[in-house]
Design an enzyme around this catalytic site. Structure first.
Site, PDB file in Angstrom:
ATOM      1  N   GLU A  22       0.839  -1.150   0.045  1.00 39.48           N
ATOM      2  CA  GLU A  22      -0.145   0.024  -0.021  1.00 39.48           C
ATOM      3  C   GLU A  22       0.579   1.239  -0.010  1.00 39.48           C
ATOM      4  O   GLU A  22       1.860   1.186   0.767  1.00 39.48           O
ATOM      5  CB  GLU A  22      -0.873   0.009   1.283  1.00 39.48           C
ATOM      6  N   HIS A  76      -4.655   6.726  -0.461  1.00 37.49           N
ATOM      7  CA  HIS A  76      -3.861   5.244  -0.251  1.00 37.49           C
ATOM      8  C   HIS A  76      -4.254   4.426  -1.187  1.00 37.49           C
ATOM      9  O   HIS A  76      -5.459   4.420  -2.215  1.00 37.49           O
ATOM     10  CB  HIS A  76      -4.172   4.995   1.016  1.00 37.49           C
ATOM     11  N   HIS A  78      -5.275   0.411  -2.310  1.00 42.34           N
ATOM     12  CA  HIS A  78      -5.593  -1.206  -1.860  1.00 42.34           C
ATOM     13  C   HIS A  78      -5.076  -2.067  -3.041  1.00 42.34           C
ATOM     14  O   HIS A  78      -5.909  -2.354  -4.214  1.00 42.34           O
ATOM     15  CB  HIS A  78      -7.180  -1.322  -1.938  1.00 42.34           C
ATOM     16  N   ASP A  89      -9.402   1.720   7.341  1.00 43.28           N
ATOM     17  CA  ASP A  89      -9.706   2.935   6.705  1.00 43.28           C
ATOM     18  C   ASP A  89     -10.862   3.781   7.422  1.00 43.28           C
ATOM     19  O   ASP A  89     -10.832   5.056   7.815  1.00 43.28           O
ATOM     20  CB  ASP A  89     -10.229   2.896   5.273  1.00 43.28           C
TER      21      ASP A  89
END
Length: 125
Positions: A22, A76, A78, A89
């Site tokens: 990530e 971010h 995934h 999250d």
């Protein structure tokens, strides 16, 4: 409908989502338009989580404040899942109630935590 403009960053975000680990960063700009992306070192010890480096966070805020930019939100990836907020999250969204953009191999989506829960918002790419 609420939306975030990531024009100019969508290719970068898609490429970052191809990595097995990530990625995380902060998005700065004005009125939900991202003008600067500041990557943060991911200090998490596992590939499927992120913990942004605190010092990188300080540097990101300091370097963008002088230009009058505001925090638009958190970005971010995934890399192994869909671009939907995980429980991890959602906890972060409660603490940082800004726009959260999540990129994955399945696309890019944006979310906001509200008093009604998690709400998907539009993405201008």
């Amino acid at each position: 409908m609420d939306r975030v403009d990531i024009t100019g960053f969508s290719s970068l975000f898609r490429n970052l989502a191809r990595d097995r680990r990530e990625h995380v960063g902060l998005m700065f700009g004005k009125a939900n338009r991202v003008l600067v992306y500041s990557p943060l070192k991911n200090e998490a010890r596992v590939d499927h989580l992120f913990t942004g480096d605190p010092w990188d966070t300080v540097i990101a805020f300091t370097s963008t404040e002088r230009y009058g930019l505001e925090l638009v939100g958190v970005f971010h990836t995934h890399p192994c899942g869909k671009p939907r907020p995980s429980q991890y999250d959602i906890e972060g969204m409660r603490r940082w109630p800004y726009i959260w953009v999540i990129a994955s191999p399945y696309g890019i989506k944006a979310w906001r935590y509200t008093d009604k829960g998690i709400v998907e918002i539009g993405v201008v790419a």
